[in-house]
Design an enzyme around this catalytic site. Structure first.
Site, PDB file in Angstrom:
ATOM      1  CG  HIS A  24      -5.193  55.112  71.091  1.00 40.55           C
ATOM      2  ND1 HIS A  24      -4.316  55.075  72.137  1.00 40.55           N
ATOM      3  CD2 HIS A  24      -4.452  55.405  69.996  1.00 40.55           C
ATOM      4  CE1 HIS A  24      -3.085  55.325  71.704  1.00 40.55           C
ATOM      5  NE2 HIS A  24      -3.142  55.534  70.415  1.00 40.55           N
ATOM      6  CE  LYS A  48       5.919  53.833  68.367  1.00 40.87           C
ATOM      7  NZ  LYS A  48       4.519  54.287  68.307  1.00 40.87           N
ATOM      8  NE  ARG A  99      -1.551  61.872  66.951  1.00 38.65           N
ATOM      9  CZ  ARG A  99      -0.332  61.619  67.371  1.00 38.65           C
ATOM     10  NH1 ARG A  99      -0.085  61.622  68.660  1.00 38.65           N
ATOM     11  NH2 ARG A  99       0.658  61.361  66.531  1.00 38.65           N
ATOM     12  CB  SER A 137       1.285  55.934  73.803  1.00 38.19           C
ATOM     13  OG  SER A 137       0.040  55.568  73.265  1.00 38.19           O
TER      14      SER A 137
HETATM   15  N1  COA Z   1      -5.199  59.664  70.091  1.00 37.53           N
HETATM   16  C1  COA Z   1      -4.096  59.677  70.850  1.00 37.53           C
HETATM   17  N2  COA Z   1      -2.901  59.276  70.420  1.00 37.53           N
HETATM   18  C2  COA Z   1      -2.823  58.833  69.162  1.00 37.53           C
HETATM   19  C3  COA Z   1      -3.928  58.793  68.308  1.00 37.53           C
HETATM   20  C4  COA Z   1      -5.158  59.233  68.821  1.00 37.53           C
HETATM   21  N3  COA Z   1      -6.262  59.221  68.089  1.00 37.53           N
HETATM   22  N4  COA Z   1      -3.533  58.317  67.112  1.00 37.53           N
HETATM   23  C5  COA Z   1      -2.239  58.070  67.230  1.00 37.53           C
HETATM   24  N5  COA Z   1      -1.813  58.372  68.465  1.00 37.53           N
HETATM   25  C6  COA Z   1      -0.438  58.268  68.982  1.00 37.53           C
HETATM   26  C7  COA Z   1      -0.041  56.865  69.305  1.00 37.53           C
HETATM   27  O1  COA Z   1      -0.293  56.558  70.672  1.00 37.53           O
HETATM   28  C8  COA Z   1       1.429  56.869  69.009  1.00 37.53           C
HETATM   29  O2  COA Z   1       2.112  57.353  70.129  1.00 37.53           O
HETATM   30  P1  COA Z   1       3.614  56.892  70.428  1.00 37.53           P
HETATM   31  O3  COA Z   1       4.400  57.072  69.166  1.00 37.53           O
HETATM   32  O4  COA Z   1       3.989  57.813  71.495  1.00 37.53           O
HETATM   33  O5  COA Z   1       3.518  55.450  70.861  1.00 37.53           O
HETATM   34  C9  COA Z   1       1.614  57.907  67.928  1.00 37.53           C
HETATM   35  O6  COA Z   1       0.431  58.688  67.968  1.00 37.53           O
HETATM   36  C10 COA Z   1       1.754  57.316  66.563  1.00 37.53           C
HETATM   37  O7  COA Z   1       0.608  56.512  66.333  1.00 37.53           O
HETATM   38  P2  COA Z   1       0.615  55.387  65.216  1.00 37.53           P
HETATM   39  O8  COA Z   1       1.122  55.933  63.947  1.00 37.53           O
HETATM   40  O9  COA Z   1      -0.719  54.729  65.249  1.00 37.53           O
HETATM   41  O10 COA Z   1       1.762  54.445  65.706  1.00 37.53           O
HETATM   42  P3  COA Z   1       1.642  53.122  66.424  1.00 37.53           P
HETATM   43  O11 COA Z   1       3.017  52.756  66.861  1.00 37.53           O
HETATM   44  O12 COA Z   1       0.612  53.176  67.487  1.00 37.53           O
HETATM   45  O13 COA Z   1       1.145  52.123  65.281  1.00 37.53           O
HETATM   46  C11 COA Z   1       1.464  50.626  63.399  1.00 37.53           C
HETATM   47  C12 COA Z   1       1.903  51.927  64.105  1.00 37.53           C
HETATM   48  C13 COA Z   1       1.473  49.469  64.354  1.00 37.53           C
HETATM   49  C14 COA Z   1       0.070  50.805  62.855  1.00 37.53           C
HETATM   50  C15 COA Z   1       2.446  50.402  62.218  1.00 37.53           C
HETATM   51  O14 COA Z   1       3.761  50.453  62.723  1.00 37.53           O
HETATM   52  C16 COA Z   1       2.234  49.067  61.537  1.00 37.53           C
HETATM   53  O15 COA Z   1       1.379  48.942  60.690  1.00 37.53           O
HETATM   54  N6  COA Z   1       3.065  48.056  61.919  1.00 37.53           N
HETATM   55  C17 COA Z   1       3.004  46.725  61.355  1.00 37.53           C
HETATM   56  C18 COA Z   1       4.185  46.477  60.425  1.00 37.53           C
HETATM   57  C19 COA Z   1       3.890  46.993  59.039  1.00 37.53           C
HETATM   58  O16 COA Z   1       2.983  46.547  58.356  1.00 37.53           O
HETATM   59  N7  COA Z   1       4.718  47.968  58.601  1.00 37.53           N
HETATM   60  C20 COA Z   1       4.537  48.588  57.311  1.00 37.53           C
HETATM   61  C21 COA Z   1       3.526  49.693  57.382  1.00 37.53           C
HETATM   62  S1  COA Z   1       3.305  50.441  55.796  1.00 37.53           S
END
Ligand code: COA
Length: 170
Positions: A24, A48, A99, A137
């Site tokens: 990140h 989550k 990724r 994560s």
């Molecule tokens: N390096 C390392 N890990 C990474 C990464 C990177 N560059 N990019 C993503 N990851 C990991 C994250 O840590 C996460 O791990 P986890 O699932 O084990 O926690 C996984 O990849 C998925 O990442 P991401 O898709 O960014 O999920 P998130 O839970 O961190 O974020 C939100 C998702 C918050 C952006 C999304 O749920 C959201 O927009 N929520 C708000 C509600 C909403 O508007 N919903 C409608 C969306 S259309």
């Protein structure tokens, strides 16, 4: 455009960041080289079931950013729809990290839905650096739970906090 060629735009990098990893941080640094204002928006997503509270997750990121001297990067939290948060901040750009190929489907769905909900936005995808392409994560938490070494993937402060959390859970 400014002297440096950057457009005066605010980009929002959303995520659960439970916890923040070097993957990140790599995305945050690269986004901060492109945009004048970057908001790292920590989602208060209870579904989550995060191990760290929203305050803890925000604090880890703040400490990382403080060390890197990037005044144009701000850390915030949000709940509800991401697009509503963008509207509130008068922002039109979402940053996402890609990724591996299997991330593509999810990112495509997110970007498409967000654009349907708020047509004025653009999602900018940055390719995750190869060395962090396999971490998440959850994987970090799993390895830490089983006593594996995670020092190459998360800051020292996170390692300490994870150890404390896992001790308390026992
Ligand atoms: N390096 C390392 N890990 C990474 C990464 C990177 N560059 N990019 C993503 N990851 C990991 C994250 O840590 C996460 O791990 P986890 O699932 O084990 O926690 C996984 O990849 C998925 O990442 P991401 O898709 O960014 O999920 P998130 O839970 O961190 O974020 C939100 C998702 C918050 C952006 C999304 O749920 C959201 O927009 N929520 C708000 C509600 C909403 O508007 N919903 C409608 C969306 S259309």
């Amino acid at each position: 455009m400014t002297d440096t060629g950057k457009k005066e735009k605010t980009a929002v990098y959303p995520g659960t960041f439970d916890p923040i990893t070097y993957g990140h941080i790599d995305i945050i640094k690269r986004a901060s080289n492109i945009f004048n204002n970057v908001i790292v928006a920590v989602a208060d997503d209870r579904e989550k079931n995060p191990i760290f509270t929203i305050e803890e997750r925000v604090s880890f990121i703040k400490n990382v950013i403080k060390e890197s001297n990037k005044d144009h990067v701000k850390i915030d939290s949000f709940s509800g729809l991401l697009v509503d948060y963008l509207k509130e901040k008068n922002a039109h750009i979402i940053i996402r990290g890609l990724r591996v190929f299997t991330d593509f489907d999810r990112e495509f769905a997110y970007a498409s839905m967000n654009k349907k909900l708020f047509p004025n936005i653009e999602t900018v995808i940055l390719m995750t650096s190869e060395k962090f392409s396999f971490i998440s994560s959850s994987l970090i938490k799993e390895v830490a739970t089983l006593g594996g070494c995670i020092k190459d993937y998360v800051p020292e402060e996170v390692i300490k906090a994870l150890k404390e959390k896992l001790q308390k859970k026992k």
